[in-house]
Design an enzyme around this catalytic site. Structure first.
Site, PDB file in Angstrom:
ATOM      1  N   GLU A 109       1.137  -1.081   0.217  1.00 37.24           N
ATOM      2  CA  GLU A 109      -0.198  -0.349  -0.501  1.00 37.24           C
ATOM      3  C   GLU A 109       1.081   0.923  -0.101  1.00 37.24           C
ATOM      4  OE1 GLU A 109      -2.430  -1.692   3.521  1.00 37.24           O
ATOM      5  OE2 GLU A 109      -4.589  -0.968   2.201  1.00 37.24           O
ATOM      6  N   GLU A 129      -3.875  -9.142   3.690  1.00 40.54           N
ATOM      7  CA  GLU A 129      -4.962  -9.227   4.894  1.00 40.54           C
ATOM      8  C   GLU A 129      -5.218  -9.930   5.304  1.00 40.54           C
ATOM      9  OE1 GLU A 129      -3.497  -7.047   2.975  1.00 40.54           O
ATOM     10  OE2 GLU A 129      -2.748  -4.959   3.385  1.00 40.54           O
TER      11      GLU A 129
HETATM   12  N1  T1G Z   1       4.498  -7.694  11.628  1.00 39.94           N
HETATM   13  C1  T1G Z   1       5.215  -8.290  12.539  1.00 39.94           C
HETATM   14  N2  T1G Z   1       6.145  -9.267  12.026  1.00 39.94           N
HETATM   15  C2  T1G Z   1       5.948 -10.402  10.618  1.00 39.94           C
HETATM   16  C3  T1G Z   1       5.533  -9.373   9.692  1.00 39.94           C
HETATM   17  C4  T1G Z   1       4.442  -8.490  10.113  1.00 39.94           C
HETATM   18  N3  T1G Z   1       4.328  -8.344   9.211  1.00 39.94           N
HETATM   19  N4  T1G Z   1       5.953 -10.364   8.704  1.00 39.94           N
HETATM   20  C5  T1G Z   1       6.534 -11.086   9.052  1.00 39.94           C
HETATM   21  N5  T1G Z   1       6.305 -10.752  10.731  1.00 39.94           N
HETATM   22  C6  T1G Z   1       7.702 -11.486  11.248  1.00 39.94           C
HETATM   23  C7  T1G Z   1       7.147 -12.972  12.076  1.00 39.94           C
HETATM   24  O1  T1G Z   1       6.467 -13.241  12.653  1.00 39.94           O
HETATM   25  C8  T1G Z   1       9.141 -13.886  11.608  1.00 39.94           C
HETATM   26  O2  T1G Z   1       9.275 -13.190  13.221  1.00 39.94           O
HETATM   27  C9  T1G Z   1       9.900 -12.608  11.078  1.00 39.94           C
HETATM   28  O3  T1G Z   1       8.728 -11.795  10.782  1.00 39.94           O
HETATM   29  C10 T1G Z   1       9.873 -13.567   9.673  1.00 39.94           C
HETATM   30  O4  T1G Z   1       9.246 -13.925   8.839  1.00 39.94           O
HETATM   31  C11 T1G Z   1      -2.757  -1.089   6.856  1.00 39.94           C
HETATM   32  C12 T1G Z   1      -3.757  -4.523   8.231  1.00 39.94           C
HETATM   33  C13 T1G Z   1       6.569 -10.994   4.953  1.00 39.94           C
HETATM   34  C14 T1G Z   1       5.908 -12.995   3.294  1.00 39.94           C
HETATM   35  O5  T1G Z   1       0.378 -10.051   6.092  1.00 39.94           O
HETATM   36  O6  T1G Z   1       3.409 -13.368   4.949  1.00 39.94           O
HETATM   37  O7  T1G Z   1      -0.499  -4.025   6.162  1.00 39.94           O
HETATM   38  O8  T1G Z   1       9.333 -15.817  13.430  1.00 39.94           O
HETATM   39  O9  T1G Z   1       9.215 -16.023   9.554  1.00 39.94           O
HETATM   40  O10 T1G Z   1       9.041 -16.976   4.998  1.00 39.94           O
HETATM   41  O11 T1G Z   1      -3.398  -2.939   5.318  1.00 39.94           O
HETATM   42  O12 T1G Z   1       6.232 -13.028   6.967  1.00 39.94           O
HETATM   43  O13 T1G Z   1      11.602 -14.080  13.970  1.00 39.94           O
HETATM   44  O14 T1G Z   1      10.422 -13.925  15.279  1.00 39.94           O
HETATM   45  O15 T1G Z   1       7.571 -15.599   7.781  1.00 39.94           O
HETATM   46  O16 T1G Z   1      10.355 -14.459   4.839  1.00 39.94           O
HETATM   47  C15 T1G Z   1      -0.454  -6.991   6.087  1.00 39.94           C
HETATM   48  C16 T1G Z   1       2.622 -11.394   6.837  1.00 39.94           C
HETATM   49  C17 T1G Z   1      -0.042  -6.925   7.846  1.00 39.94           C
HETATM   50  C18 T1G Z   1       2.275 -10.234   5.805  1.00 39.94           C
HETATM   51  C19 T1G Z   1       8.245 -12.742   4.995  1.00 39.94           C
HETATM   52  N6  T1G Z   1       1.148  -8.263   5.727  1.00 39.94           N
HETATM   53  N7  T1G Z   1       4.769 -11.784   6.363  1.00 39.94           N
HETATM   54  O17 T1G Z   1       8.018 -14.421   4.722  1.00 39.94           O
HETATM   55  O18 T1G Z   1       9.908 -14.771   6.771  1.00 39.94           O
HETATM   56  S1  T1G Z   1      -1.695  -5.882   8.102  1.00 39.94           S
HETATM   57  C20 T1G Z   1       1.178  -9.974   5.854  1.00 39.94           C
HETATM   58  C21 T1G Z   1       4.480 -12.634   5.716  1.00 39.94           C
HETATM   59  C22 T1G Z   1      -1.180  -5.032   7.508  1.00 39.94           C
HETATM   60  C23 T1G Z   1      -1.861  -3.111   6.228  1.00 39.94           C
HETATM   61  C24 T1G Z   1      -2.731  -4.038   6.687  1.00 39.94           C
HETATM   62  C25 T1G Z   1       5.902 -13.086   5.832  1.00 39.94           C
HETATM   63  C26 T1G Z   1       6.860 -12.940   4.680  1.00 39.94           C
HETATM   64  P1  T1G Z   1      10.116 -14.310  14.552  1.00 39.94           P
HETATM   65  P2  T1G Z   1       8.981 -15.094   8.263  1.00 39.94           P
HETATM   66  P3  T1G Z   1       9.529 -14.965   5.476  1.00 39.94           P
END
Ligand code: T1G
Length: 701
Positions: A109, A129
């Site tokens: 975004e 999301e």
């Molecule tokens: N926030 C906080 N921590 C996150 C995170 C996030 N968005 N994404 C990953 N982590 C942490 C995860 O818990 C792990 O922590 C470490 O990073 C590595 O993650 C306003 C409301 C980006 C594709 O849903 O899909 O934006 O275990 O093992 O395999 O519209 O992480 O190391 O302590 O998964 O390389 C929307 C979620 C949020 C994406 C990377 N975003 N993340 O994959 O690493 S809501 C998501 C992923 C939002 C807005 C809205 C994947 C990744 P730890 P990982 P990876």
């Protein structure tokens, strides 16, 4: 400027770098978003700056809003993502986003609010999301349709699946592909755009191309989503937002998005899905085995047994590019097993999910052997032979004699004692359980069973292998059934008692499926095969206390040769070639007779009682498992049940669900059943303690 953001001018370009490892989550409370906003404002007001460049350091552009902040009170005087994208819409200078790795959720975004997007090959661009029970809440539902049209935008937002850089270029999300060093090529891109006099292009000013069918498109999609995603409010809210992007001015659409986001953000479904997101990652961590513990390299594998499980397990290795041998007792068994593997791959190719070349490549990694001597150089051997302790012991003695020093020896047993098996070898430290779930090439859960003697290296190897095989690995301890099967045994037992007391299979299944399970217990039994449990119950009969309540219903069904779908009848009847369960009067009569034989007067049982008795057996058994240290944490139990037993994700897992209901309420119901039903309802001490202390199984994040 927050240390999470670096800003500097390079020539005429203001460069803003996100620096919040591991994925540049757009944190508000620690000031990352505020830092970016401050940098944008500084650049906007600096006469020496003619364009802005935003990029991520480390492995990602940005993984989106910082999910760890959700549920916490908003931080005053800190800009949030909506403030940032709104300000970007007022900036007069060209703003370019240079994307590498994940640009997900709020990260994408942010990029969509820029005027131009360049991405490296290998990037992932998505709005996931919806998988957290949310919707893109920083303008993504309004900007994406304006860039790529309503139809493509809806597909991305409702599925939450990312697209590749190349696909993003095709769609119009990305304007060009960067080859080479990110910063260098991004700066060259921005300076070229300046030389070309590229104008500011606000995605908010574009018009979203509607679907050819107009409003009828949204009506049809709404019906489809309501049918396919029962229990999930977020996908329909996503659809409402995309429809608003087509029908409303941008500012109104953003308002609509905000209203719908707030509703979802407060929902129990979203809390549950976020719990599953973090719990899946937490499960990979082992309290007493540090993440840097060296794991044994797995360059070649072997599987004993070419049956359904053995073949499925072997496919996992071939899918991960690891050569794997399958040992069988005779050529016929080997040929049969490899033929099933070939058929499985061919079915995937037929569905267009695998190319023929890839199928051939994977089959090329698999070979059949008949002699233990050919196991000598395998780094890991997994036995998937008949579920009988005497057979397993023989197998492990042979493995110990033939496998090289350092090889990991794993049993796929689903209930037998791993320590007893390990004791048959001179290397118990190298033995563990790897409990795959059938079909092993499909189910993502892998229970990694640590034996009493399993070394840290062996455990690290098992947990790393789970990741290599793209499984969700959960470390569990040794007991009958480990975590999942021990709990499901209690669940099925209670479901059978409900039949004895007055319910019928179709009522129990309907109640659990309304709660969100894909299948209720009796449909699951018919699918898995009733003979499996029958064999285990006969094995356990010798040790079952004489006065312990026991339902004979399942045994009597099996005695009639009704093993479920594989015999055309089980709890239900099945038409040839049709999996739809048909209630069978013969089974109703059998159940009524069993009630009479047990001296039980049948009664009308409410749906609520059915649901509570089935769920709280899971919860109570889970609490015992937790207290015995068989599972490291309650969230691990949730992950086992969500990924291995179809517990609905939007409920978070049995322990999270109990927390949501409230442990005092759960304890009160368990105590009520204990008073009425006796032995199987003794409240787990941990449940009682937490309920009395106002605690939770899963501490709040
Ligand atoms: N926030 C906080 N921590 C996150 C995170 C996030 N968005 N994404 C990953 N982590 C942490 C995860 O818990 C792990 O922590 C470490 O990073 C590595 O993650 C306003 C409301 C980006 C594709 O849903 O899909 O934006 O275990 O093992 O395999 O519209 O992480 O190391 O302590 O998964 O390389 C929307 C979620 C949020 C994406 C990377 N975003 N993340 O994959 O690493 S809501 C998501 C992923 C939002 C807005 C809205 C994947 C990744 P730890 P990982 P990876």
């Amino acid at each position: 400027m927050s240390e999470l953001v670096q800003y500097r001018r390079d020539g005429h370009v203001g460069v803003i770098s996100l620096n919040n490892p591991p994925v540049n989550a757009l944190n508000v409370s620690r000031g990352l978003v505020q830092g970016v906003l401050d940098a944008v404002k500084e650049a906007e007001h600096d006469p020496a700056v003619r364009a802005l460049l935003i990029l991520g350091t480390g492995k990602a552009f940005s993984g989106g809003a910082d999910i760890a902040e959700f549920g916490r009170p908003p931080v005053a005087d800190r800009a949030n993502l909506r403030d940032l994208v709104a300000y970007l819409d007022t900036v007069s200078k060209l703003v370019v986003a240079a994307i590498h790795g994940p640009a997900m959720g709020g990260g994408l975004e942010l990029a969509l609010a820029c005027h131009y997007r360049a991405a490296q090959t290998g990037a992932q661009l998505g709005l996931p999301e919806v998988k957290l029970g949310l919707l893109p809440g920083a303008g993504g539902t309004q900007r994406l349709p304006r860039l790529i049209g309503a139809v493509n935008a809806l597909g991305m937002i409702v599925t939450g699946d990312p697209v590749s850089t190349e696909r993003a270029l095709e769609l119009g999300i990305v304007d060009e592909i960067l080859e080479g060093d990110l910063l260098k090529t991004a700066l060259a891109c921005v300076n070229r755009l300046l030389r070309e006099g590229r104008a500011v292009r606000r995605s908010s000013s574009l018009v979203a191309t509607p679907a050819p069918e107009g409003a009828a498109f949204f009506a049809a999609e709404r019906a489809r989503i309501a049918r396919d995603q029962r229990g999930y409010p977020a996908p329909l809210a996503c659809l409402d937002c995309v429809q608003a992007a087509v029908e409303l001015p941008f500012s109104k659409g953003v308002q609509r998005e905000r209203e719908l986001f707030q509703g979802l953000h407060a929902s129990s479904e979203s809390s549950a899905l976020i719990h599953v997101f973090f719990s899946e990652r937490q499960a990979a961590k082992v309290a007493d085995v540090p993440e840097d513990t060296p794991a044994s390299p797995i360059r070649s594998a072997a599987v004993l047994g070419a049956g359904t499980m053995g073949g499925g397990i072997a496919m996992n290795f071939a899918n991960a590019g690891i050569p794997v041998r399958i040992l069988e007792q005779n050529q016929e068994g080997l040929d049969r097993g490899l033929a099933v593997v070939r058929k499985n791959y061919a079915a995937t190719v037929a569905k267009g999910r695998l190319s023929q070349a890839e199928m051939d490549r994977r089959l090329g990694l698999m070979s059949g052997i008949l002699d233990y001597k050919d196991l000598a150089d395998a780094d890991i051997v997994i036995e998937a032979v008949f579920e009988d302790m005497a057979v397993k012991k023989q197998v492990f003695q042979a493995l110990d004699a033939h496998c090289k020093p350092g090889a990991v020896l794993a049993t796929n047993t689903s209930t037998l004692d791993v320590d007893e098996i390990a004791a048959m070898t001179r290397r118990p430290e190298a033995v563990l359980g790897l409990h795959f779930f059938s079909p092993a090439n499909v189910m993502r859960l892998l229970e990694v069973v640590r034996g009493g003697a399993s070394s840290a290296q062996t455990i690290a190897t098992g947990m790393k292998l789970a990741r290599t095989l793209k499984k969700v690995g959960v470390l569990v301890g040794v007991c009958d059934g480990f975590v999942g099967n021990r709990m499901v045994h209690a669940y099925f037992r209670e479901a059978a008692f409900l039949l004895e007391e007055g319910a019928l299979p179709q009522q129990v299944d309907r109640v659990l499926e309304t709660f969100g399970f894909a299948m209720g217990p009796f449909r699951v039994g018919d699918l898995a095969g009733l003979d499996v449990g029958w064999y285990i119950r006969k094995r356990q009969a010798a040790t079952r206390p004489a006065n312990q309540r026991y339902s004979v219903i399942a045994d009597r069904i099996c005695e009639r040769g009704r093993y479920g779908q594989k015999t055309g009848a089980g709890y239900y009847r099945y038409e040839a070639g049709n999996r739809n369960p048909i209630p069978d009067p013969e089974i109703e009569a059998l159940i009524i007779e069993a009630s009479q034989d047990a001296g039980i007067a049948r009664r009308e049982i409410s749906d609520e009682e059915i649901l509570q008795r089935c769920l709280y057996q899971l919860v109570n058994e889970g609490a015992k498992i937790l207290e015995e240290g068989i599972a490291q944490r309650a969230s691990d139990i949730d992950i086992v049940y969500v990924f291995g037993y179809g517990f609905p994700r939007f409920r978070g897992g049995p322990m999270f669900h109990a927390d949501t209901v409230g442990l005092p309420e759960v304890l009160a119901v368990v105590e009520r059943f204990h008073a009425a039903q006796g032995e199987f309802w003794t409240p787990a001490p941990l449940l009682r303690r937490l309920a009395q202390e106002g605690g939770r199984f899963n501490p709040r994040g």
